[in-house]
Design an enzyme around this catalytic site. Structure first.
Site, PDB file in Angstrom:
ATOM      1  N   LYS A  76     -24.664 -68.404  -1.764  1.00 38.23           N
ATOM      2  CA  LYS A  76     -25.383 -69.330  -0.868  1.00 38.23           C
ATOM      3  C   LYS A  76     -26.234 -70.281  -1.699  1.00 38.23           C
ATOM      4  CE  LYS A  76     -28.497 -69.095   3.176  1.00 38.23           C
ATOM      5  NZ  LYS A  76     -29.196 -68.165   4.101  1.00 38.23           N
ATOM      6  N   SER A 151     -28.046 -68.706   9.028  1.00 40.53           N
ATOM      7  CA  SER A 151     -27.949 -69.851   8.154  1.00 40.53           C
ATOM      8  C   SER A 151     -26.936 -69.685   7.019  1.00 40.53           C
ATOM      9  CB  SER A 151     -29.320 -70.153   7.534  1.00 40.53           C
ATOM     10  OG  SER A 151     -29.743 -69.080   6.718  1.00 40.53           O
ATOM     11  N   SER A 175     -29.753 -64.236   9.375  1.00 40.50           N
ATOM     12  CA  SER A 175     -28.840 -65.177   8.705  1.00 40.50           C
ATOM     13  C   SER A 175     -27.704 -64.582   7.894  1.00 40.50           C
ATOM     14  CB  SER A 175     -29.635 -66.101   7.798  1.00 40.50           C
ATOM     15  OG  SER A 175     -30.145 -67.147   8.558  1.00 40.50           O
TER      16      SER A 175
HETATM   17  N1  GLN Z   1     -31.686 -68.289  12.868  1.00 41.11           N
HETATM   18  C1  GLN Z   1     -32.977 -67.878  12.402  1.00 41.11           C
HETATM   19  C2  GLN Z   1     -33.864 -69.078  12.138  1.00 41.11           C
HETATM   20  O1  GLN Z   1     -33.399 -70.164  12.320  1.00 41.11           O
HETATM   21  C3  GLN Z   1     -32.852 -67.009  11.192  1.00 41.11           C
HETATM   22  C4  GLN Z   1     -32.585 -67.757   9.969  1.00 41.11           C
HETATM   23  C5  GLN Z   1     -32.517 -66.888   8.751  1.00 41.11           C
HETATM   24  O2  GLN Z   1     -32.371 -65.669   8.848  1.00 41.11           O
HETATM   25  N2  GLN Z   1     -32.664 -67.513   7.618  1.00 41.11           N
HETATM   26  O3  GLN Z   1     -35.000 -68.940  11.784  1.00 41.11           O
END
Ligand code: GLN
Length: 485
Positions: A76, A151, A175
């Site tokens: 990532k 994400s 994420s």
């Molecule tokens: N979807 C969640 C957010 O937008 C989690 C994102 C993540 O785990 N980085 O905060």
């Protein structure tokens, strides 16, 4: 070797170790796949010249014995990689080339892995669909019009499409697990502090955690083993002996007690999610586990609590992007303050700005006690719920997400419905405990669905074992016709 795409990470490691294939051959195989997979937009940066050089270098070594001997991996784009661009999916870091390597990626290279490139993600890991990335949306290989989740959407997409044999993501509120669930792959969020956060672009420091994303549970155990470990450069790193998760993997889960929390049966949950959950329960029973009804009464406060704590920490963490220290600098502005303002106004996307605004608001004097402090107290209550349950059960089983992958654009204009995606994953981050998502079935359109196993802190081996036993029984199969090639 014709069916390399069917091979798991563990199998590839063995092929290289037994000299049935060279690191260079396997690296070239994945480079070809990546070149054929451009439609998915899962990569932001590739570094093939370096990958080939490193593979050749690996092949010339004698007696190297690492956990990931010569395997090429993409990661990532939130992990800082020395001399390789690291963007966090943001315009503000579009040209940022770190002079250092994150501890987690460094651990992978020490075990013999080779970097293929950097994977697309929501900007600063804020999102559930990969649509907030400055570098464009990533497509889910499961369907042309589907998001891969977020994400870590680029990671999940590249993995499901076999553009990398395994990958790593980060999970602040879901994420890793949500994209794993949307793409039919395995993803594990470790205990907070098990994997070092040093050198990972920070989103919400008390929640961020790196973890493995793989094709199966055995690979997940192997990759977790390789990436985890104490790091004195991260003050929240847990100082404990490294575990041999892959060696200790066992499908014997007889007598384990698995809790089923009634609060996770949310309103309007699609029937297929409920059925999937029932299927999981049946499989556990058949494997000799005992099913226990449990309560996690503060679950309903998890999402609002997260959307105070995470933006608060994000607004503080993102203060460093000011056009001076690193990254993008606006050419507009007559003085320093205007330069700061223009840099941040032009450099950040809408979702990131929304979080900074919310975070700054909840931390401002006069509101701090009402929002931030209150959220911290509720966070403790959520953690206490889990502590209480783990006095009686070994693990908890829930669905990973309230739906299968949604369509591109479906939720972009409605942040609340986007945030609701994290309803089953966020409580785990707030409590700092580990959870794994495994593919467990498909909805009526053939889109994958995941189940989540949660345990108390540092019990990763236990959820890996339960997942391993369930995986055998579920026998999940996903055959994608490689439409993107
Ligand atoms: N979807 C969640 C957010 O937008 C989690 C994102 C993540 O785990 N980085 O905060």
């Amino acid at each position: 070797m014709s069916d390399l795409n069917k091979k798991s990470l563990s199998e590839i490691v063995n092929l290289i170790k037994t000299k049935k294939i060279s690191s260079l051959e396997i690296t070239n195989h994945f480079i070809k796949n990546i070149e054929k997979g451009k439609k998915l937009n899962s990569f932001i940066t590739t570094c093939f010249e370096e990958s080939v050089k490193n593979a050749k270098n690996f092949d010339s070594k004698k007696n190297f014995d690492g956990l990931l001997s010569g395997v090429p991996l993409a990661v990532k784009d939130l992990f800082c990689t020395k001399n390789v661009k690291t963007t966090a999916g943001s315009k503000i870091l579009e040209n940022f080339i770190p002079t250092y390597e994150s501890t987690v990626t460094n651990n992978l290279w020490s075990e013999g892995a080779i970097l293929l490139g950097k994977l697309n993600c929501d900007e600063f890991a804020m999102g559930s669909s990969n649509e907030t990335s400055y570098f464009g949306k990533t497509i889910n290989p499961v369907g042309k019009d589907l998001v891969p989740g977020g994400s870590s959407g680029g990671s999940a997409s590249a993995l499901a499409a076999n553009l990398t044999p395994a990958t790593i993501g980060t999970d602040t509120g879901g994420s890793i697990r949500q994209p794993a669930s949307f793409t039919g792959t395995v993803g594990l969020k470790p205990t907070y502090g098990l994997c070092s956060r040093w050198g990972i672009v920070a989103f919400a420091s008390s929640l961020d955690q790196a973890g493995p994303m793989t094709k199966n549970v055995e690979d997940c155990a192997l990759l977790l083993e390789a990436m985890s470990g104490y790091d004195q450069k991260d003050s929240t790193s847990i100082n404990k002996k490294k575990e041999n998760y892959s060696k200790n993997l066992s499908e014997n889960i007889k007598g384990l007690k698995i809790g089923i929390p009634k609060e996770y049966r949310v309103e309007n949950m699609p029937k297929e999610i409920d059925n999937l959950w029932k299927k999981g329960i049946d499989i556990l029973k058949k494997s000799g586990a005992q099913i226990v009804d449990i309560v996690l009464p503060h679950t309903k406060y998890a999402l609002p609590t997260y959307y105070i704590v995470a933006p608060a920490e994000a607004s503080s963490n993102l203060a460093r992007y000011d056009g001076v220290k690193y990254g993008y600098r606006s050419k507009k502005g007559k003085n320093l303050i205007e330069m700061y303002e223009n840099t941040r106004g032009e450099g950040f996307g809408d979702e990131v700005k929304r979080r900074i605004l919310i975070g700054t608001y909840v931390l401002s004097s006069g509101y701090y006690d009402a929002y931030y402090l209150k959220a911290q107290k509720v966070r403790k209550l959520i953690k206490n719920d889990f502590d209480e349950c783990f006095k009686n059960v070994d693990a908890i089983l829930t669905p990973s997400t309230p739906s299968s992958a949604f369509r591109i654009g479906e939720k972009t204009n409605d942040p609340i419905s986007m945030y609701l995606n994290d309803i089953f994953t966020v409580p785990i981050n707030l409590a700092g405990i580990p959870a794994i998502s495994i593919p467990a079935g498909q909805d009526d359109q053939g889109h994958p669905l995941g189940l989540q196993l949660i345990s108390k802190a540092l019990d990763e081996q236990k959820i890996l074992n339960i997942a391993f036993a369930m995986e055998k029984n579920i026998a999940f199969k996903q055959s994608l016709n490689r439409w993107w090639e």
